[in-house]
Design an enzyme around this catalytic site. Structure first.
Site, short mmCIF file in Angstrom:
data_model
loop_
_atom_site.label_atom_id
_atom_site.label_comp_id
_atom_site.label_asym_id
_atom_site.label_seq_id
_atom_site.Cartn_x
_atom_site.Cartn_y
_atom_site.Cartn_z
N HIS A 227 0.75 -1.30 -0.18
CA HIS A 227 0.01 -0.18 -0.07
C HIS A 227 0.63 1.34 -0.05
CE1 HIS A 227 -3.75 2.41 1.30
NE2 HIS A 227 -2.58 3.46 1.82
N GLU A 228 1.84 1.41 0.97
CA GLU A 228 2.50 2.50 1.17
C GLU A 228 3.75 2.71 0.03
OE1 GLU A 228 1.78 4.64 3.09
OE2 GLU A 228 0.59 3.45 4.31
N HIS B 102 1.93 4.51 -2.66
CA HIS B 102 1.84 5.71 -2.37
C HIS B 102 3.21 6.67 -3.01
CE1 HIS B 102 -1.92 6.84 -0.30
NE2 HIS B 102 -1.53 6.02 0.32
N GLU C 116 -4.59 8.04 -2.73
CA GLU C 116 -5.09 6.91 -2.16
C GLU C 116 -5.51 5.83 -3.27
OE1 GLU C 116 -4.75 6.32 0.89
OE2 GLU C 116 -5.55 4.56 1.29
CO CO Z 1 -2.91 5.27 2.17
#
Ligand code: CO
Length: 500
Positions: free
Chosen positions: A262-263, A266, A294
């Site tokens: 997830h990160e 980003h 996101e």
């Molecule tokens: Co996030």
């Protein structure tokens, strides 16, 4: 390029330097800073915030903007830059320096109090800080929109430009209906087995897995690194210094695996922003919005990272790294396990269906805190009632209830809706990507995500803030934001997993 434009860019870059220095201090506070340094760190951050704000509201900028706005001969990129510079200047000039400094100082203290309160399961310890955050946010809303009776709208606009409480509520009402329909279908089927995901895997083994997945998605280790924190996040310390964090729960290793992906999503976004060398480290090189940000993390974490093709490639490697915990578990069972849908207390661990319901709960509660219809002291009770109404769950304590998220402790009100909007953007980008990249899922199954990454970089990351979120989604997908991409994606995915 005109001299005024060059000068505007020069001033903007100085402001960016201060922003990045502040980010270094913030990152260190969350990762390695010794506990007792907090008071001093709060002063340091407040000082930097103050300088950053001063840099953003120089009278010279007002003059430069006026001169450039009168020029009919600017390039498209220059016009886009001017639009962003104007918007940010107008926003910052409305915020008094005293408020900016006070917010930074109080936020540091509030975050530290939250960490402690959560550890000790003591909402009372955090409540006075939360009250300060609510008060300062109301003050900020009034400064941004003097006399407004919808202060929450002014805050929402900081994260997703142009959004309003009513608009978000309407989208969320539709989303809630669809999510509940899918949840009902899933709950009509036998539950998926996932107890094996709770088997012990050491932090060291999980660190190796995180490193593996950073490689698998193409995270450039020359331009970033991974550390551990209570709550995973991504922060930009410089154009070539993007930091991500994760956390290792020894009794639930998927937490670190998926938060790292997830990160990492980003970080890929931040690494891919490139509106041209002339605009490097200016406001044109920021992310388009929090929801677009996101969309990138959730596209990698969920749409790619929890898909069958992805695990066809990576399951054998993870199995080998899991210290025996997965020896008797087949790939199909693992895939089902990591996609299990079940209402649970913690948003960051929630499945893709109930996640949206968590966001709706926080949206309702923070809007009520800011409007004043909900008192800080009544938050735990209101939180627990929401969890019961939306997810059917009893909350045993505040640590896994209203103290679980970092956002309010950071004074971020209006951020939560971005999470759910991010899912909607992600699914729509994914549909466009699949249409333009034939064989995409076969490539992913072969461990090759380079084309997916390049497509996202070129279409979504590169322009930075050149387009508003609504313009970007139109440009990339040929249509305005449409929630049906997301709900159709979920329905097809879970029909296959649950056999409904
Ligand atoms: Co996030």
């Amino acid at each position: 390029m005109r001299d005024e434009m060059r000068r505007l860019i020069e001033l903007d870059r100085e402001r960016t330097l201060f922003t990045h220095i502040g980010a270094i201090l913030g990152w260190d506070q969350e990762t390695y800073m010794p506990e007792k340094a907090i008071e001093e760190r709060a002063e340091q951050l407040a000082l930097i915030e103050g300088y950053t704000h001063e840099k953003a509201v120089l009278p010279e900028i007002r003059d430069l903007l006026a001169a450039l706005e009168a020029d009919a001969g600017l390039s498209e990129t220059e016009k886009a830059y001017l639009r962003v510079a104007r918007r940010e200047f107008d926003r910052e000039i409305k915020l008094p320096s005293t408020l900016v400094t006070e917010l930074a100082r109080r936020t540091s203290l509030s975050q530290a109090a939250w960490v402690q309160a959560r550890k000790e399961n003591d909402f009372g310890k955090f409540a006075p800080h939360l009250q300060t955050m609510v008060d300062l946010n109301r003050e900020m809303a009034q400064a941004l929109r003097p006399g407004t009776e919808q202060p929450y709208d002014a805050l929402l606009d900081l994260y997703e430009i142009g959004s309003t409480e009513d608009g978000v509520a309407a989208v969320f009402a539709d989303m809630e209906r669809e999510l509940v329909k899918i949840l009902v279908k899933i709950e009509s089927r036998p539950p998926v087995e996932d107890a094996f995901l709770r088997r012990k895997v050491s932090a060291a083994a999980q660190a190796r897995m995180s490193d593996y997945f950073m490689g698998a998605i193409g995270f450039d280790r020359g331009r970033g690194r991974l550390d551990t924190t209570a709550h995973p996040f991504t922060t930009t310390l410089g154009r070539d210094d993007i930091r991500i964090t994760t956390r290792y729960l020894e009794d639930y290793f998927p937490s670190s695996v998926f938060s790292t992906i997830h990160e990492g999503g980003h970080a890929l976004y931040e690494m891919g922003i490139d509106p041209g060398a002339e605009f490097r480290n200016t406001r044109l090189a920021d992310a388009a919005s929090m929801a677009i940000h996101e969309s990138q993390s959730r596209l990698w974490e969920n749409i790619i990272g929890r898909s069958a093709p992805f695990w066809r490639k990576h399951y054998p490697s993870i199995k080998a790294m899991a210290e025996g915990a997965l020896d008797d578990i087949g790939q199909e069972a693992f895939l089902k396990g990591v996609n299990k849908v079940e209402p649970s207390l913690i948003r960051t661990e929630a499945d893709e269906v109930t996640y949206g319901l968590h966001v709706i709960a926080r949206f309702d509660l923070e809007a009520a805190l800011i409007s004043g219809s909900l008192a800080v002291a009544d938050l735990p009770e209101a939180w627990n009632k929401k969890m019961k109404d939306l997810l059917g769950l009893d909350v045993p304590n505040d640590a896994v209830g209203c103290l679980q998220d970092i956002h309010w402790s950071m004074g971020s009100f209006g951020y939560f809706p971005s999470y759910a909007l991010g899912n909607l953007y992600a699914a729509q980008f994914w549909d466009a990507m699949k249409a333009e990249l034939p064989g995409l899922e076969d490539m992913i199954a072969a461990g090759d995500v380079s084309q997916a990454r390049a497509w996202l970089a070129a279409k979504v990351h590169k322009p930075g803030t050149s387009y508003l979120p609504e313009e970007l989604v139109q440009k990339v997908t040929g249509a305005p934001l449409d929630a049906s991409h997301f709900t159709r994606y979920l329905d097809e995915k879970y029909a296959a997993i649950y056999g409904y």
